[in-house]
Design a protein around this motif. Structure first.
Motif, PDB file in Angstrom:
ATOM      1  N   HIS A 228       0.805  -1.229   0.000  1.00  0.00           N
ATOM      2  CA  HIS A 228       0.000   0.000   0.000  1.00  0.00           C
ATOM      3  C   HIS A 228       0.832   1.270   0.000  1.00  0.00           C
ATOM      4  N   THR A 229       2.145   1.161   0.049  1.00  0.00           N
ATOM      5  CA  THR A 229       2.996   2.356   0.054  1.00  0.00           C
ATOM      6  C   THR A 229       2.861   3.121  -1.259  1.00  0.00           C
ATOM      7  N   ILE A 230       2.692   4.424  -1.168  1.00  0.00           N
ATOM      8  CA  ILE A 230       2.620   5.271  -2.364  1.00  0.00           C
ATOM      9  C   ILE A 230       4.036   5.585  -2.810  1.00  0.00           C
ATOM     10  N   ILE A 231       4.400   5.100  -3.986  1.00  0.00           N
ATOM     11  CA  ILE A 231       5.775   5.307  -4.460  1.00  0.00           C
ATOM     12  C   ILE A 231       5.843   6.107  -5.756  1.00  0.00           C
ATOM     13  N   LEU A 232       4.695   6.505  -6.299  1.00  0.00           N
ATOM     14  CA  LEU A 232       4.679   7.342  -7.501  1.00  0.00           C
ATOM     15  C   LEU A 232       4.528   8.806  -7.090  1.00  0.00           C
ATOM     16  N   PRO A 233       5.446   9.683  -7.512  1.00  0.00           N
ATOM     17  CA  PRO A 233       5.386  11.084  -7.089  1.00  0.00           C
ATOM     18  C   PRO A 233       4.045  11.760  -7.365  1.00  0.00           C
ATOM     19  N   GLY A 234       3.447  11.477  -8.516  1.00  0.00           N
ATOM     20  CA  GLY A 234       2.168  12.106  -8.840  1.00  0.00           C
ATOM     21  C   GLY A 234       1.069  11.690  -7.878  1.00  0.00           C
ATOM     22  N   LEU A 235       1.013  10.394  -7.544  1.00  0.00           N
ATOM     23  CA  LEU A 235       0.013   9.910  -6.592  1.00  0.00           C
ATOM     24  C   LEU A 235       0.256  10.484  -5.200  1.00  0.00           C
ATOM     25  N   LEU A 236       1.526  10.596  -4.828  1.00  0.00           N
ATOM     26  CA  LEU A 236       1.841  11.167  -3.528  1.00  0.00           C
ATOM     27  C   LEU A 236       1.414  12.629  -3.463  1.00  0.00           C
ATOM     28  N   GLN A 237       1.645  13.358  -4.536  1.00  0.00           N
ATOM     29  CA  GLN A 237       1.252  14.769  -4.565  1.00  0.00           C
ATOM     30  C   GLN A 237      -0.259  14.916  -4.399  1.00  0.00           C
TER      31      GLN A 237
END
Length: 276
Positions: free
Chosen positions: A187-196
């Motif tokens: 479940h870790t968010i590792i894509l910069p766009g998704l994190l933003q």
């Protein structure tokens, strides 16, 4: 807040032990000695001479000589198989005024949250691109999680850390992304766009959530403790079992505690009476 690491409970990774950087080991004797103590990760009870030399990039003879000096000073203790940090460092840490004052002010609110939820309650600050846990309150009814005072986790995968990234200057997120978004769970968010986008949601709702992003089966909700400039100086979180916690239901409680603590700290810094 799903957050921090060993000797206790909460989140599946402390910051990786530091290794030699591209510029090589530090040059001064003082910096080299400090690098040996800094090589201990939150989960390291002790390290061998070989491990310490590898993590700092120092030659073994140099590391051995400096460790001898640190043992004589009292910052490091010799064990049968290696070295460990001594209690002298803990004593020195207690003399640091700002975090200690923050911890003392936050404890009553953390204890109130624990009594209301019987979950793990954490107080955290930002340290570089990591969230650092200054205090923890838990009990027998709390879910065992990997966390302890002094433990740290990457800000991008913790409820507290997301607040620091969402409410901080833009370059703070850039530094976190540059440091690497490593996967700790599915479940870790590792894509910069998704994190933003996740940080935009965090800013919009006023609290941070972590749904199994740093430790499987563990979730958290956190609220910011604001300074006089309305920037977060710390955060409080509730952390526990994903299957037991209703994060949206708990959010008002942790936000109320964080707002009350923010007001108390503001009165204290202004020299006025401190009341709860």
């Amino acid at each position: 807040m799903n957050d921090s690491r060993p000797s206790g409970r909460d989140a599946r990774r402390e910051a990786e032990p530091p290794g030699p950087d591209a510029a090589g080991p530090p040059k001064s004797v003082l910096a080299r000695g400090l690098s040996l103590m800094d090589a201990f990760g939150s989960g390291d009870a002790e390290l061998t001479l070989t491990e310490l030399a590898a993590r700092t990039g120092l030659p073994r003879p140099t590391a051995h000589r400096l460790l001898g000096e640190l043992v004589r000073w009292g910052g490091v203790e010799r064990t049968e198989t290696g070295y460990r940090l001594s209690l002298r460092l803990f004593v020195l840490g207690q003399r640091a005024p700002s975090p200690r004052g923050l911890r003392e002010a936050a404890l009553p609110y953390m204890e109130d949250l624990y009594e209301a939820t019987h979950e793990n309650i954490h107080l955290a600050v930002l340290d570089g691109t990591d969230t650092l846990f200054l205090e923890k309150v838990n009990g027998r009814r709390s879910m065992p999680i990997v966390s302890r005072v002094g433990g740290r986790l990457p800000a991008y995968c913790t409820a507290t850390g997301k607040l620091f990234l969402a409410m901080g200057p833009p370059d703070r997120l850039d530094r976190a992304v540059s440091a690497g978004l490593r996967r700790h769970t599915p479940h870790t968010i590792i894509l910069p766009g998704l994190l933003q986008r996740e940080l935009a949601r965090t800013l919009d709702r006023g609290y941070g959530v972590n749904r199994e992003e740093s430790e499987a089966g563990v979730s958290a909700v956190a609220a910011p403790i604001l300074g006089r400039d309305r920037r977060p100086i710390a955060a409080i979180s509730i952390t526990g079992s994903t299957y037991r916690l209703d994060l949206d239901r708990l959010a008002p409680a942790v936000r109320t505690a964080a707002r009350a603590l923010s007001r108390e700290l503001a009165r204290e810094s202004a020299g006025g009476p401190v009341r709860r």
